[in-house]
Design an enzyme around this catalytic site. Structure first.
Site, short mmCIF file in Angstrom:
data_model
loop_
_atom_site.label_atom_id
_atom_site.label_comp_id
_atom_site.label_asym_id
_atom_site.label_seq_id
_atom_site.Cartn_x
_atom_site.Cartn_y
_atom_site.Cartn_z
CD GLU A 50 3.74 -1.72 -0.44
OE1 GLU A 50 4.01 -1.15 -1.52
OE2 GLU A 50 3.04 -2.74 -0.36
CB THR A 51 8.47 -1.77 5.65
OG1 THR A 51 8.87 -3.15 5.56
CG2 THR A 51 8.76 -1.25 7.06
#
Length: 272
Positions: A50-51
């Site tokens: 994830e970002t």
């Protein structure tokens, strides 16, 4: 040719006490939202589970608005990138004890300092799963399954007899890649993780994540299930991926409180 735009980026190993453990997340505070296609492209470029993107919250409901992107999709809830976001912001604001986030689909989330050892407490929604037969998923996961449960947010909980069985799983990821579902395999602790009451692994091939190293949102499902089964409101969990990570879990009404530590590994700029 115009100069590249510099966007701050910090990479954090969440639910980790040293580099190369836990789950890495990129945290990117922005002054304002970029268009969704650009956010997705940045997350694909980062190529982490994830970002997390943050923008100051103009509604006065929280400190920041928070969104999460895998390399292929935006997700409704991500725990480890929320913990990483709190770590980045609180590291820069030593006078603050907590940070509040407004999200689009998971409500208002909080990350707070936990004691003097650099740990954090995070509040996420409690997702209570219900028993449901899932024969196709059982076949794709493999192993001797005790029971299967489902939460409508897209969480499949598959329960096994032992930690050793969970560690030995080799799921058919191609068969599990149809749809945005998080598959959570779990069992009582024991064996080489005797300090954990509960062991799990998590797979999300439909979201571009074959196996997630340590998954905060999975513990939104695990916590209501295991507190009921164990007969107490808290337990120690270990996610038994190759990187591995410990998560403290407590049920608090309609929320779960997860505890863990973070390690910053990269600080720099993303050139856009």
């Amino acid at each position: 040719m115009s100069a590249a735009r510099r966007l701050p980026i910090t990479q954090v190993d969440a639910f980790a006490d040293r580099p190369f453990t836990g789950n890495p997340a990129a945290v990117m505070p922005l002054e304002e939202w970029l268009d969704d296609a650009t956010l997705q492209a940045i997350a694909a470029e980062n190529n982490l589970a994830e970002t997390a993107f943050l923008v100051p919250d103009e509604s006065n409901e929280a400190d920041y608005e928070l969104r999460w992107f895998t390399p292929t999709v935006e997700v409704a809830l991500c725990g480890h990138a929320t913990l990483a976001s709190g770590h980045v912001l609180l590291s820069a604001a030593q006078w603050r004890n907590d940070m509040h986030f407004r999200t689009r689909k998971a409500g208002r989330l909080t990350v707070a300092r936990d004691g003097d050892d650099g740990g954090y407490r995070m509040k996420l929604p409690a997702y209570r799963p219900e028993a449901k037969p899932m024969p196709d998923i059982v076949r794709a996961m493999g192993g001797d399954v005790v029971e299967t449960l489902w939460h409508e947010g897209g969480y499949a909980l598959i329960v096994y007899h032992s930690a050793e069985e969970v560690r030995a799983l080799a799921p058919d990821l191609a068969a599990l890649s149809k749809g945005d579902i998080l598959y959570i395999a779990t069992a009582p602790g024991g064996g080489d993780v005797s300090d954990a009451d509960v062991v799990s692994r998590a797979f999300a091939p439909g979201a571009g994540i074959p196996e997630d190293p340590v998954t905060g949102s999975a513990h939104s499902v695990l916590t209501p299930y295991w507190t009921t089964r164990l007969g107490r409101d808290h337990f120690a969990a270990y996610q038994a991926s190759a990187r591995g990570g410990h998560v403290g879990c407590r049920l608090d009404g309609d929320m779960v409180e997860l505890t863990g530590t973070c390690v910053t590994t990269v600080v720099g700029d993303f050139l856009l």
